[in-house]
Write a protein that holds these residues in place. Structure first.
Motif, PDB file in Angstrom:
ATOM      1  N   ALA A 203      -2.706   0.737  -2.730  1.00  0.00           N
ATOM      2  CA  ALA A 203      -1.208   0.599  -3.161  1.00  0.00           C
ATOM      3  C   ALA A 203      -0.362   1.227  -1.962  1.00  0.00           C
ATOM      4  N   PRO A 204      -0.538   2.179  -1.093  1.00  0.00           N
ATOM      5  CA  PRO A 204       0.400   2.493  -0.069  1.00  0.00           C
ATOM      6  C   PRO A 204       0.391   1.524   1.046  1.00  0.00           C
ATOM      7  N   PHE A 205      -0.595   0.665   1.143  1.00  0.00           N
ATOM      8  CA  PHE A 205      -0.516  -0.567   2.371  1.00  0.00           C
ATOM      9  C   PHE A 205       0.278  -1.481   1.815  1.00  0.00           C
ATOM     10  N   LYS A 206       0.025  -2.139   0.556  1.00  0.00           N
ATOM     11  CA  LYS A 206       1.016  -3.192  -0.117  1.00  0.00           C
ATOM     12  C   LYS A 206       2.464  -2.687  -0.078  1.00  0.00           C
ATOM     13  N   ALA A 207       2.682  -1.421  -0.184  1.00  0.00           N
ATOM     14  CA  ALA A 207       4.021  -1.099  -0.392  1.00  0.00           C
ATOM     15  C   ALA A 207       5.062  -1.436   0.722  1.00  0.00           C
ATOM     16  N   LEU A 208       4.325  -1.283   1.874  1.00  0.00           N
ATOM     17  CA  LEU A 208       5.225  -1.780   3.121  1.00  0.00           C
ATOM     18  C   LEU A 208       5.525  -3.089   3.228  1.00  0.00           C
ATOM     19  N   ARG A 209       5.073  -3.856   2.319  1.00  0.00           N
ATOM     20  CA  ARG A 209       5.707  -5.295   2.363  1.00  0.00           C
ATOM     21  C   ARG A 209       6.949  -5.254   1.678  1.00  0.00           C
ATOM     22  N   ILE A 210       7.555  -4.301   0.820  1.00  0.00           N
ATOM     23  CA  ILE A 210       8.709  -4.221   0.274  1.00  0.00           C
ATOM     24  C   ILE A 210       9.887  -3.945   1.343  1.00  0.00           C
ATOM     25  N   PRO A 211      10.981  -4.933   1.201  1.00  0.00           N
ATOM     26  CA  PRO A 211      11.770  -5.041   2.266  1.00  0.00           C
ATOM     27  C   PRO A 211      12.458  -3.651   2.242  1.00  0.00           C
ATOM     28  N   ALA A 212      12.866  -2.855   1.366  1.00  0.00           N
ATOM     29  CA  ALA A 212      13.613  -1.811   1.449  1.00  0.00           C
ATOM     30  C   ALA A 212      12.819  -0.753   2.097  1.00  0.00           C
ATOM     31  N   LEU A 213      11.616  -0.591   1.613  1.00  0.00           N
ATOM     32  CA  LEU A 213      10.822   0.416   2.182  1.00  0.00           C
ATOM     33  C   LEU A 213      10.468   0.235   3.611  1.00  0.00           C
ATOM     34  N   ALA A 214      10.148  -1.091   3.960  1.00  0.00           N
ATOM     35  CA  ALA A 214       9.828  -1.519   5.671  1.00  0.00           C
ATOM     36  C   ALA A 214      11.121  -1.016   6.361  1.00  0.00           C
ATOM     37  N   VAL A 215      12.373  -1.193   5.842  1.00  0.00           N
ATOM     38  CA  VAL A 215      13.498  -0.761   6.835  1.00  0.00           C
ATOM     39  C   VAL A 215      13.521   0.563   6.838  1.00  0.00           C
ATOM     40  N   LEU A 216      13.432   1.374   5.747  1.00  0.00           N
ATOM     41  CA  LEU A 216      13.420   2.846   5.840  1.00  0.00           C
ATOM     42  C   LEU A 216      12.329   3.299   6.775  1.00  0.00           C
ATOM     43  N   ALA A 217      11.097   2.763   6.745  1.00  0.00           N
ATOM     44  CA  ALA A 217      10.140   3.259   7.512  1.00  0.00           C
ATOM     45  C   ALA A 217      10.385   3.035   9.111  1.00  0.00           C
ATOM     46  N   THR A 327      11.987   1.716  -4.359  1.00  0.00           N
ATOM     47  CA  THR A 327      11.232   0.719  -5.125  1.00  0.00           C
ATOM     48  C   THR A 327      10.981   1.250  -6.495  1.00  0.00           C
ATOM     49  N   ASP A 328      10.216   0.548  -7.324  1.00  0.00           N
ATOM     50  CA  ASP A 328       9.832   1.013  -8.644  1.00  0.00           C
ATOM     51  C   ASP A 328       8.270   1.446  -8.473  1.00  0.00           C
ATOM     52  N   LEU A 329       7.846   1.589  -7.264  1.00  0.00           N
ATOM     53  CA  LEU A 329       6.512   2.304  -7.231  1.00  0.00           C
ATOM     54  C   LEU A 329       6.682   3.828  -7.424  1.00  0.00           C
ATOM     55  N   PRO A 330       5.152   4.462  -7.905  1.00  0.00           N
ATOM     56  CA  PRO A 330       5.215   5.835  -8.125  1.00  0.00           C
ATOM     57  C   PRO A 330       5.615   6.536  -6.865  1.00  0.00           C
ATOM     58  N   ARG A 331       6.496   7.554  -6.974  1.00  0.00           N
ATOM     59  CA  ARG A 331       6.837   8.258  -5.607  1.00  0.00           C
ATOM     60  C   ARG A 331       6.113   8.638  -4.949  1.00  0.00           C
ATOM     61  N   SER A 332       4.705   8.920  -5.290  1.00  0.00           N
ATOM     62  CA  SER A 332       3.633   9.253  -4.362  1.00  0.00           C
ATOM     63  C   SER A 332       3.045   8.118  -3.367  1.00  0.00           C
ATOM     64  N   VAL A 333       3.133   7.166  -4.109  1.00  0.00           N
ATOM     65  CA  VAL A 333       2.928   5.957  -3.238  1.00  0.00           C
ATOM     66  C   VAL A 333       3.782   5.462  -2.364  1.00  0.00           C
ATOM     67  N   ALA A 334       5.202   5.430  -2.654  1.00  0.00           N
ATOM     68  CA  ALA A 334       6.280   5.216  -1.788  1.00  0.00           C
ATOM     69  C   ALA A 334       6.338   6.175  -0.558  1.00  0.00           C
ATOM     70  N   SER A 335       6.126   7.484  -0.809  1.00  0.00           N
ATOM     71  CA  SER A 335       6.416   8.690   0.035  1.00  0.00           C
ATOM     72  C   SER A 335       5.085   8.316   1.066  1.00  0.00           C
ATOM     73  N   SER A 336       3.958   8.257   0.659  1.00  0.00           N
ATOM     74  CA  SER A 336       2.729   8.002   1.287  1.00  0.00           C
ATOM     75  C   SER A 336       2.924   6.958   2.287  1.00  0.00           C
ATOM     76  N   SER A 337       3.579   5.529   1.813  1.00  0.00           N
ATOM     77  CA  SER A 337       3.567   4.607   2.843  1.00  0.00           C
ATOM     78  C   SER A 337       4.508   5.042   4.255  1.00  0.00           C
ATOM     79  N   TYR A 338       5.640   5.641   3.673  1.00  0.00           N
ATOM     80  CA  TYR A 338       6.700   6.017   4.397  1.00  0.00           C
ATOM     81  C   TYR A 338       6.422   6.868   5.623  1.00  0.00           C
ATOM     82  N   SER A 339       5.555   8.026   4.951  1.00  0.00           N
ATOM     83  CA  SER A 339       5.225   8.943   5.827  1.00  0.00           C
ATOM     84  C   SER A 339       4.305   8.527   6.763  1.00  0.00           C
ATOM     85  N   ALA A 340       3.467   7.826   6.330  1.00  0.00           N
ATOM     86  CA  ALA A 340       2.317   7.508   7.496  1.00  0.00           C
ATOM     87  C   ALA A 340       2.906   6.589   8.650  1.00  0.00           C
TER      88      ALA A 340
END
Length: 410
Positions: A203-217, A327-340
């Motif tokens: 889940a955290p790896f796939k999350a970075l494909r989402i444009p908004a999350l990728a920009v913020l990362a 995103t609509d992802l669980p917060r734990s998943v979104a924050s894990s991807s971004y934090s990494a």
């Protein structure tokens, strides 16, 4: 942010298990700045170069970031209490090994293990407090924020006090405090306060494909370079004793806590999240460049560090809250991807800054940090169209608290 809590709920009337986790949070956040005052002492005592010494941050942050990718998967299977205890135990063991080490290379390696423990703990702490607290999520967040601010402010001060005795002192201090926290959580944390919902490993790896999350990362990657140049490199040009460095970063921690807890939510009443970030990031870049220009003046550098703390507190909260809403992802998943991703910037910054200092003098690392923050600003401006969702959603107390948790636990 007490305005988010119900008027009748007192954050200070909590069961013992909540206080146990809150105490552990204070100690964990103290660890952010505890090592800062002893960096020059470690370099001198162990005959280490500044670049080697700065790797104490790099090994810690690389492992923390990579571990963030799997912490949600782990905690969703073994439960919050087991995850908290595992994290605390790892911190105790590796902090003790750091204290007993005889070389900087050994400490660098043991700090990596410390980073794994910290990732497990901080990724689970807020959810545990919210699940176990009386008075609703608003009261829980106020309590958590108090623990956060206390830890961030006291960490450098305690590091300076213990560092005056020996560079090993802060490490032994962490061992004692984290051991107490482990016992408190083990004995007091009980009851049906958590729901286990298994999270897929991918889940955290796939999350970075989402444009908004990728920009913020990407924004966070370059922003964190500025953050950690200010935090990890500044003890060297300051030229203070361990106590002097501790007092300086005590002021930095207080400033960061104040703006993350109170100023950021106040600004968001009037401005969109992206607007706040587009204002604060250039101000941070200016502060870093001014620090580089005036680096020969200890007073000016102290002022720039504290001003930087004010700006960093706002950015940490707003940036990570934006991630929660991207995103609509669980917060734990979104924050894990971004934090990494963002921890990679934090991991690279200290040794690069030290190398630039050795090659070109103390001004260049701060200019490098300021330029990195400008790159973050440009990335945000270019990708702003992908962040419309971030500006439209109004956060509740739990979301803001989660942003403070992940933003300031770096």
């Amino acid at each position: 942010m007490s305005a988010h809590a119900p008027a009748s709920a007192s954050p200070w009337r909590q069961p013992a298990q909540v206080w146990a986790v809150a105490f552990a949070c204070v100690v964990a956040f103290m660890g952010i700045g505890l090592v800062d005052p002893i960096l020059p002492a470690i370099a001198g005592s162990l005959q280490a170069t500044p670049v080697q010494t700065e790797l104490l941050f790099t090994s810690y942050l690389v492992v923390t970031g990579l571990a963030m990718l799997v912490t949600s998967w782990i905690s969703s299977r073994i439960g919050a209490k087991a995850t908290l205890l595992t994290g605390l135990a790892l911190i105790v063991v590796f902090a003790l090994l750091c204290a007993l080490s005889g070389s900087v290379d050994a400490i660098i390696g043991f700090r990596a293990g410390w980073g794994l423990g910290n990732a497990l703990f901080i990724s689970t702490a807020l959810a545990t407090i919210v699940g176990a607290a009386a008075g609703g999520s608003g009261a829980a967040i106020v309590l958590y924020e108090a623990a956060l601010g206390l830890g961030i402010a006291i960490g450098p001060l305690l590091g300076g006090l213990l560092g005056e005795v020996s560079w090993r002192g802060p490490f032994f201090g962490v061992v004692v405090l984290m051991a107490i926290a482990f016992v408190a959580v083990a004995v007091l944390l009980r009851g049906p306060f958590e729901r286990r919902v298994p999270v897929p490993f991918s889940a955290p790896f796939k999350a970075l494909r989402i444009p908004a999350l990728a920009v913020l990362a990407v924004v966070a990657l370059f922003y964190n370079i500025g953050f950690f140049v200010l935090l990890a490199f500044s003890p060297f040009p300051l030229g203070f004793s361990a106590m002097g460095i501790g007092l300086t970063f005590f002021g930095w921690g207080v400033a960061l806590a104040i703006t993350s807890v109170w100023v950021a939510p106040w600004l968001l009443r009037f401005w969109r999240r992206t607007t706040v970030m587009l204002v604060v990031l250039p101000l941070l870049a200016i502060d870093l460049v001014v620090a580089g220009i005036l680096v020969a003046s200890q007073l000016a550098l102290v002022v720039c560090i504290i001003v930087g703390g004010l700006l960093l507190g706002i950015m940490n909260t707003v940036l990570t809250e934006s991630v929660m809403e991207s995103t609509d992802l669980p917060r734990s998943v979104a924050s894990s991807s971004y934090s990494a991703v963002r921890f990679l910037g934090g991991a690279a910054a200290p040794p690069i800054a030290a190398a630039l200092w050795h090659a070109f003098g103390p001004t260049v690392p701060y200019v490098f940090a300021g330029a990195s923050v400008i790159v973050a600003t440009a990335a945000l401006a270019i990708g702003r169209r992908a962040l419309s969702r971030v500006d439209e959603h109004e956060s509740d107390a739990e979301e803001i608290g989660a942003a403070v948790l992940v933003g300031d636990a770096a």
